[in-house]
Scaffold this active site. Structure first.
Site, PDB file in Angstrom:
ATOM      1  N   LYS A 230     -20.660-150.956  31.166  1.00  0.00           N
ATOM      2  CA  LYS A 230     -21.479-152.036  30.502  1.00  0.00           C
ATOM      3  C   LYS A 230     -22.892-151.558  30.516  1.00  0.00           C
ATOM      4  O   LYS A 230     -23.332-150.750  31.284  1.00  0.00           O
ATOM      5  CB  LYS A 230     -21.466-153.137  31.717  1.00  0.00           C
ATOM      6  CG  LYS A 230     -20.074-153.726  31.765  1.00  0.00           C
ATOM      7  CD  LYS A 230     -20.303-154.978  32.846  1.00  0.00           C
ATOM      8  CE  LYS A 230     -20.625-154.838  34.095  1.00  0.00           C
ATOM      9  NZ  LYS A 230     -20.656-155.763  35.239  1.00  0.00           N
TER      10      LYS A 230
ATOM     11  N   THR B  14     -29.610-164.743  32.257  1.00  0.00           N
ATOM     12  CA  THR B  14     -28.602-163.883  32.274  1.00  0.00           C
ATOM     13  C   THR B  14     -27.880-163.676  33.379  1.00  0.00           C
ATOM     14  O   THR B  14     -27.057-162.689  33.595  1.00  0.00           O
ATOM     15  CB  THR B  14     -28.989-162.347  31.680  1.00  0.00           C
ATOM     16  OG1 THR B  14     -29.993-162.066  32.692  1.00  0.00           O
ATOM     17  CG2 THR B  14     -29.548-162.322  30.421  1.00  0.00           C
TER      18      THR B  14
ATOM     19  N   GLY C 212     -25.101-163.921  36.417  1.00  0.00           N
ATOM     20  CA  GLY C 212     -24.004-163.903  36.424  1.00  0.00           C
ATOM     21  C   GLY C 212     -23.166-163.461  35.253  1.00  0.00           C
ATOM     22  O   GLY C 212     -21.998-163.811  35.225  1.00  0.00           O
ATOM     23  N   THR C 213     -23.742-162.713  34.472  1.00  0.00           N
ATOM     24  CA  THR C 213     -23.107-162.150  33.222  1.00  0.00           C
ATOM     25  C   THR C 213     -22.091-161.049  33.506  1.00  0.00           C
ATOM     26  O   THR C 213     -20.838-161.128  33.159  1.00  0.00           O
ATOM     27  CB  THR C 213     -23.867-161.277  32.251  1.00  0.00           C
ATOM     28  OG1 THR C 213     -24.875-160.434  33.320  1.00  0.00           O
ATOM     29  CG2 THR C 213     -24.936-162.349  31.701  1.00  0.00           C
ATOM     30  N   GLY C 214     -22.240-160.112  34.816  1.00  0.00           N
ATOM     31  CA  GLY C 214     -21.328-159.361  35.258  1.00  0.00           C
ATOM     32  C   GLY C 214     -19.970-160.100  35.995  1.00  0.00           C
ATOM     33  O   GLY C 214     -18.947-159.792  35.591  1.00  0.00           O
ATOM     34  N   CYS C 215     -20.203-161.157  36.674  1.00  0.00           N
ATOM     35  CA  CYS C 215     -19.104-161.810  37.359  1.00  0.00           C
ATOM     36  C   CYS C 215     -18.320-162.468  36.241  1.00  0.00           C
ATOM     37  O   CYS C 215     -17.097-162.608  36.227  1.00  0.00           O
ATOM     38  CB  CYS C 215     -19.693-162.721  38.284  1.00  0.00           C
ATOM     39  SG  CYS C 215     -20.595-162.477  39.647  1.00  0.00           S
TER      40      CYS C 215
END
Length: 266
Positions: free
Chosen positions: A175, A207, A209-212
């Site tokens: 990412k 932004t 929690g974008t990874g989760c």
């Protein structure tokens, strides 16, 4: 019709609902899957940051996972916040008990800067989980921690991705959100090649929690039987739209709109 797709999520709770197991459940549900959980920690947090972390005993984490797997089953497993070495080792054992593909999100730091993984546990993630990942989803700082390589450019992302593939991951989604530039470049890498996902950087403080969310969206796609590239492409589009539709809640790093597919794109 897309299969329902059962996803066992092993991760921590976010009381603010923007990240962690709450975001995971919302994402899996919005994309038509079935979410089950094994909670690893209870965090006290909102958009302004994390003010407390309370870990769940290792035997309780194991009991949750085994209760789900022995009855409901899982078509994919997604891991998030694990916290410490003992929990990482436990999750490695759980993954060995099932043939379900694992999407490993190597969560280390919350959006506000709070540590969610003990320093000693980084090596455990590298040594115990990377080689068990059907898909590993590190951001640039996580890739640096796992490989020891500097990740400041897109080419650096590729080098780190190659190192993680050599370490045993079957696929990595590198990412690029932390890499400077007007465009965000994420790279899906496997031993057979790569697929680039690129778009204009969204200028937003919402932004959290974008990874989760991205990892869970990938996991439910795999659980529903989508090929890897198709699962990641759908997940990428889902997160992009969820960011654009962020509801604007909170005074800090706000949450996404996880439920937008329920209302359509119009």
């Amino acid at each position: 019709m897309t299969a329902l797709g059962r996803v066992l999520i092993i991760a921590g709770s976010d009381s603010g609902g923007g990240a962690g197991i709450q975001a995971d459940i919302k994402t899996v549900t919005a994309l038509g899957g079935y979410a089950a959980t094994a909670l690893t920690a209870v965090t006290v947090q909102n958009t302004l940051g994390v003010t407390g972390v309370h870990t769940v005993p290792r035997n309780v984490i194991a009991a949750q996972a085994h209760a789900v797997l022995s009855d409901i089953g899982a078509d994919a497993i997604k891991t998030g916040m694990l916290g410490d070495v003992a929990t990482v080792e436990l999750v490695a054992e759980i993954l060995d008990e099932t043939v379900a593909p694992a999407v490993i999100d190597p969560v280390m730091v919350a959006k506000g800067g709070a540590s969610l993984l003990a320093q000693a546990a980084v090596a455990a993630v590298r040594d115990r989980l990377v080689r068990r990942a059907a898909l590993l989803t590190p951001n640039a700082p996580e890739a640096e921690a796992l490989t020891g390589l500097e990740v400041a450019t897109t080419d650096d992302l590729r080098r780190a991705g190659e190192a993680l593939l050599e370490a045993g991951a079957r696929a990595v989604l590198m990412k690029g959100g932390h890499v400077p530039g007007d465009r965000v470049v994420d790279i899906l890498m496997t031993h057979d090649g790569e697929t680039v996902f690129e778009g204009e950087r969204i200028d937003s403080r919402h932004t959290h929690g974008t990874g989760c969310t991205l990892a869970s969206a990938c996991a439910v796609g795999l659980a529903q039987g989508l090929p890897l590239t198709a699962a990641v492409a759908r997940a990428w589009d889902y997160v992009h739209e969820a960011m654009l539709r962020a509801p604007g809640f909170g005074a800090g790093h706000g949450p996404l709109d996880h439920g937008w597919p329920l209302r359509g794109k119009a």
